[in-house]
Scaffold this motif. Structure first.
Motif, mmCIF file in Angstrom:
data_model
loop_
_atom_site.group_PDB
_atom_site.id
_atom_site.type_symbol
_atom_site.label_atom_id
_atom_site.label_comp_id
_atom_site.label_asym_id
_atom_site.label_seq_id
_atom_site.Cartn_x
_atom_site.Cartn_y
_atom_site.Cartn_z
ATOM 1 N N ILE A 151 0.737 -1.385 0.147
ATOM 2 C CA ILE A 151 -0.178 -0.309 -0.497
ATOM 3 C C ILE A 151 1.108 1.244 0.109
ATOM 4 C CG2 ILE A 151 -1.458 1.673 1.606
ATOM 5 C CD1 ILE A 151 -2.709 -1.107 2.121
ATOM 6 N N LEU A 152 2.040 1.175 0.708
ATOM 7 C CA LEU A 152 2.541 2.182 1.153
ATOM 8 C C LEU A 152 3.704 2.702 -0.660
ATOM 9 C CD1 LEU A 152 4.282 4.288 3.237
ATOM 10 C CD2 LEU A 152 5.653 2.820 3.711
ATOM 11 N N ALA A 153 3.684 1.522 -0.765
ATOM 12 C CA ALA A 153 4.269 1.588 -2.037
ATOM 13 C C ALA A 153 4.139 1.966 -3.346
ATOM 14 C CB ALA A 153 5.449 0.112 -2.358
ATOM 15 N N VAL A 162 6.016 11.635 3.097
ATOM 16 C CA VAL A 162 5.021 12.541 4.230
ATOM 17 C C VAL A 162 4.573 10.875 5.321
ATOM 18 C CG1 VAL A 162 3.376 13.640 4.627
ATOM 19 C CG2 VAL A 162 4.185 14.658 2.845
ATOM 20 N N ILE A 163 3.807 10.506 4.709
ATOM 21 C CA ILE A 163 3.198 8.998 5.300
ATOM 22 C C ILE A 163 4.350 8.311 6.133
ATOM 23 C CG2 ILE A 163 2.542 7.059 5.644
ATOM 24 C CD1 ILE A 163 1.106 8.024 3.105
ATOM 25 N N ARG A 164 5.709 8.102 5.767
ATOM 26 C CA ARG A 164 6.855 7.352 6.980
ATOM 27 C C ARG A 164 7.781 8.600 7.670
ATOM 28 N NH1 ARG A 164 8.616 3.000 4.015
ATOM 29 N NH2 ARG A 164 8.649 3.180 1.891
ATOM 30 N N HIS A 165 7.487 10.277 7.355
ATOM 31 C CA HIS A 165 7.486 11.128 8.556
ATOM 32 C C HIS A 165 6.611 11.046 9.779
ATOM 33 C CE1 HIS A 165 7.985 15.968 10.065
ATOM 34 N NE2 HIS A 165 7.796 14.693 10.440
ATOM 35 N N SER A 166 5.165 10.797 9.535
ATOM 36 C CA SER A 166 4.372 10.818 10.456
ATOM 37 C C SER A 166 4.501 9.786 11.124
ATOM 38 C CB SER A 166 2.718 10.375 9.945
ATOM 39 O OG SER A 166 2.660 9.218 9.172
ATOM 40 N N LEU A 167 4.512 8.368 11.424
ATOM 41 C CA LEU A 167 4.969 7.227 11.395
ATOM 42 C C LEU A 167 5.995 7.443 12.426
ATOM 43 C CD1 LEU A 167 5.143 4.525 8.453
ATOM 44 C CD2 LEU A 167 2.792 4.777 10.144
ATOM 45 N N ASN A 169 6.128 9.570 14.307
ATOM 46 C CA ASN A 169 5.356 11.158 15.744
ATOM 47 C C ASN A 169 4.820 9.984 16.549
ATOM 48 O OD1 ASN A 169 6.485 13.085 14.133
ATOM 49 N ND2 ASN A 169 4.770 13.131 12.395
ATOM 50 N N GLU A 170 4.913 8.684 16.481
ATOM 51 C CA GLU A 170 4.718 8.368 17.879
ATOM 52 C C GLU A 170 3.047 8.623 17.936
ATOM 53 O OE1 GLU A 170 7.340 8.235 21.413
ATOM 54 O OE2 GLU A 170 8.217 9.508 20.703
ATOM 55 N N LEU A 171 2.536 8.985 17.125
ATOM 56 C CA LEU A 171 0.611 8.382 17.644
ATOM 57 C C LEU A 171 0.438 7.450 17.747
ATOM 58 C CD1 LEU A 171 0.318 10.604 13.784
ATOM 59 C CD2 LEU A 171 0.639 11.769 15.945
ATOM 60 N N SER A 172 -1.299 7.740 17.756
ATOM 61 C CA SER A 172 -1.896 6.289 18.601
ATOM 62 C C SER A 172 -2.979 6.383 17.109
ATOM 63 C CB SER A 172 -2.308 6.468 19.911
ATOM 64 O OG SER A 172 -3.456 7.537 20.217
ATOM 65 N N PHE A 173 -3.372 4.921 17.403
ATOM 66 C CA PHE A 173 -4.654 5.167 15.903
ATOM 67 C C PHE A 173 -6.054 4.207 16.903
ATOM 68 C CE2 PHE A 173 -6.637 1.917 12.277
ATOM 69 C CZ PHE A 173 -7.101 3.308 12.131
ATOM 70 N N SER A 174 -6.426 4.871 16.888
ATOM 71 C CA SER A 174 -8.141 3.910 17.206
ATOM 72 C C SER A 174 -9.808 3.992 16.258
ATOM 73 C CB SER A 174 -8.227 4.659 18.265
ATOM 74 O OG SER A 174 -9.671 3.961 18.774
ATOM 75 N N LYS A 257 1.338 15.520 10.865
ATOM 76 C CA LYS A 257 0.662 14.937 9.273
ATOM 77 C C LYS A 257 0.149 13.984 10.250
ATOM 78 C CE LYS A 257 4.121 16.997 7.492
ATOM 79 N NZ LYS A 257 4.162 18.115 6.935
ATOM 80 N N SER A 258 -0.803 14.503 11.056
ATOM 81 C CA SER A 258 -1.118 13.111 11.438
ATOM 82 C C SER A 258 -3.619 12.445 10.642
ATOM 83 C CB SER A 258 -2.776 13.387 13.225
ATOM 84 O OG SER A 258 -2.937 14.946 12.849
ATOM 85 N N ALA A 259 -3.518 13.567 10.138
ATOM 86 C CA ALA A 259 -4.394 13.141 8.875
ATOM 87 C C ALA A 259 -3.254 12.352 7.507
ATOM 88 C CB ALA A 259 -4.761 14.616 8.309
ATOM 89 N N ASP A 260 -2.139 12.407 6.939
ATOM 90 C CA ASP A 260 -1.724 11.434 6.057
ATOM 91 C C ASP A 260 -1.680 10.466 7.687
ATOM 92 O OD1 ASP A 260 -0.924 13.298 4.091
ATOM 93 O OD2 ASP A 260 -0.365 14.678 6.059
ATOM 94 N N PHE A 261 -1.205 9.566 8.059
ATOM 95 C CA PHE A 261 -0.842 8.469 9.278
ATOM 96 C C PHE A 261 -2.392 7.925 9.417
ATOM 97 C CE2 PHE A 261 -1.382 6.812 12.926
ATOM 98 C CZ PHE A 261 -0.358 5.993 13.024
ATOM 99 N N MET A 262 -3.856 8.883 9.454
ATOM 100 C CA MET A 262 -4.897 8.394 9.459
ATOM 101 C C MET A 262 -5.585 7.848 8.370
ATOM 102 S SD MET A 262 -8.374 10.691 11.003
ATOM 103 C CE MET A 262 -7.854 12.099 9.276
ATOM 104 N N TYR A 263 -5.658 8.292 7.316
ATOM 105 C CA TYR A 263 -5.602 7.754 6.095
ATOM 106 C C TYR A 263 -5.094 7.084 5.734
ATOM 107 C CZ TYR A 263 -8.548 12.156 5.733
ATOM 108 O OH TYR A 263 -9.582 13.102 5.644
ATOM 109 N N TYR A 264 -3.902 6.664 6.056
ATOM 110 C CA TYR A 264 -3.041 5.603 5.326
ATOM 111 C C TYR A 264 -3.391 4.330 6.366
ATOM 112 C CZ TYR A 264 1.254 2.430 5.561
ATOM 113 O OH TYR A 264 1.721 0.892 5.563
ATOM 114 N N GLN A 265 -3.435 4.165 7.789
ATOM 115 C CA GLN A 265 -4.063 3.544 8.866
ATOM 116 C C GLN A 265 -5.064 2.754 7.761
ATOM 117 O OE1 GLN A 265 -1.942 2.614 10.756
ATOM 118 N NE2 GLN A 265 -0.570 3.177 10.199
ATOM 119 N N VAL A 266 -6.156 3.932 7.239
ATOM 120 C CA VAL A 266 -7.457 3.270 7.453
ATOM 121 C C VAL A 266 -7.397 2.455 5.697
ATOM 122 C CG1 VAL A 266 -9.524 3.855 6.193
ATOM 123 C CG2 VAL A 266 -8.780 5.214 8.586
#
Length: 352
Positions: A151-153, A162-167, A169-174, A257-266
């Motif tokens: 998916i990342l590729a 940008v997504i790699r940067h967000s990863l 940032n120690e963000l949590s995904f619920s 970059k939490s929105a980028d992180f979020m959409y990638y996790q979704v």
């Protein structure tokens, strides 16, 4: 209930007894979408008290076509019959092109009877229709690969960085179905809408979406390492598709970059659950969101909105880019959040 005979077909209005066969038809039609489902009749009626006219063609005892219509009437924003308000797709779907046109014809007659300003039908595909056409929006989507790395590729290089940067940032995904994440989601969405100068919907609207669509709706919430809120999105699921639909964030979202992180996790979560298509929704052509979605490597697909003018003399323009809304938007952006949450629902119900 009014029934109008059309050759060997009968056009009827949806009743609770028809919910199951209606949804079965939608889910098995190539042009069926989440926004054609019968649940929208319940959600819109309960949340906004708009009159709904969900029409279907019956042929030899079976549903052969559907057209969800909602009347939205406001002194400030006009009077319209729309398929489907608060949704990016709509319009008639049927077994044959002739039946699609028959449903459109019935919609035009209903629009005349209701004396609306205009009828609006929101199609994903171009129609062989005599109605007026407006192409101001495009949708974005992509196939979902089978694992996170693929998916990342598949994402465009700049956005992938940008997504790699967000990863980092120690963000949590619920991610939760039901109402578990609803309060946090509503707080973030309200903040985002206020900052954009857009009236927010009532919290009850989102509660009704969760209640009516059940496990086909969930909410993702992103927090920073101190467990402070940053971004959130409400996702819809239909057949093999995931649609991140209502999303927002606060001031921390840009830096984290939490929105980028979020959409990638979704995307990753949906892929793990067997969903194969990511529908990134609608954006106004050449707008900021349009360019953001292109940065992911997704190609825009034009949407086709068709109109029948009744009392209106020109096509509607409820876009935030309309100059006559500029002062209103600037004033709205200055409102305290709580005030925007109180006043917003009285206006947003008419901005379908």
């Amino acid at each position: 209930m009014k029934t109008i005979l059309i050759t060997n077909n009968a056009i009827k209005q949806l009743t609770p007894a028809d919910f199951e066969p209606w949804d079965h038809y939608v889910k098995n039609h190539s042009q069926g979408s989440f926004f054609h489902l019968s649940g929208w009749q319940q959600v819109i009626s309960k949340s906004f008290n708009h009159d709904c006219y969900f029409l279907y063609i019956e042929h030899e005892g079976n549903i052969a076509g559907v057209l969800p219509l909602v009347e939205v009437k406001s002194k400030l924003f006009g009077h319209a019959l729309i398929s489907t308000p608060f949704c990016v797709y709509g319009g008639a779907i049927a077994d044959t092109t002739e039946q699609v046109r028959k449903l459109e014809q019935e919609a035009c007659q209903l629009a005349e009877k209701l004396s609306v300003d205009y009828l609006e039908l929101r199609y994903q595909e171009k129609q062989d229709s005599a109605l007026l056409l407006k192409q101001a929006h495009s949708s974005f989507g992509c196939e979902l690969a089978e694992d996170k790395e693929q998916i990342l590729a598949s994402i465009k290089k700049k956005q992938r960085a940008v997504i790699r940067h967000s990863l980092k940032n120690e963000l949590s995904f619920s991610l939760e179905s039901g109402k578990a994440n609803l309060a946090d989601f509503y707080q973030l969405l309200s903040t985002s809408y206020r900052n954009l100068g857009t009236p927010i919907f009532s919290k009850a609207y989102f509660e009704n979406l969760v209640e009516v669509f059940g496990d086909n709706v969930d909410i993702a919430v992103i927090k920073n390492k101190e467990e402070q809120l940053s971004s959130a999105v409400m996702n819809f699921y239909f057949n093999e598709q995931v649609l991140p639909y209502y999303g927002g964030g606060n001031a921390s979202a840009r830096g984290l970059k939490s929105a980028d992180f979020m959409y990638y996790q979704v995307m990753c979560n949906a892929s793990e659950r067997g969903y194969r298509w990511y529908d990134f929704g609608r954006s106004k052509n050449d707008s900021g969101p349009y360019k953001y979605k292109k940065n992911w490597g997704m190609e825009p697909k034009s949407l086709y909105y068709y109109y029948h003018l009744v009392n209106a003399t020109e096509l509607p323009n409820l876009s935030p880019n309309n100059p006559k809304y500029k002062i209103f938007i600037q004033l709205w952006q200055k409102l305290p959040l709580k005030v925007s949450q109180i006043i917003g629902p009285f206006l947003s119900k008419f901005l379908g």
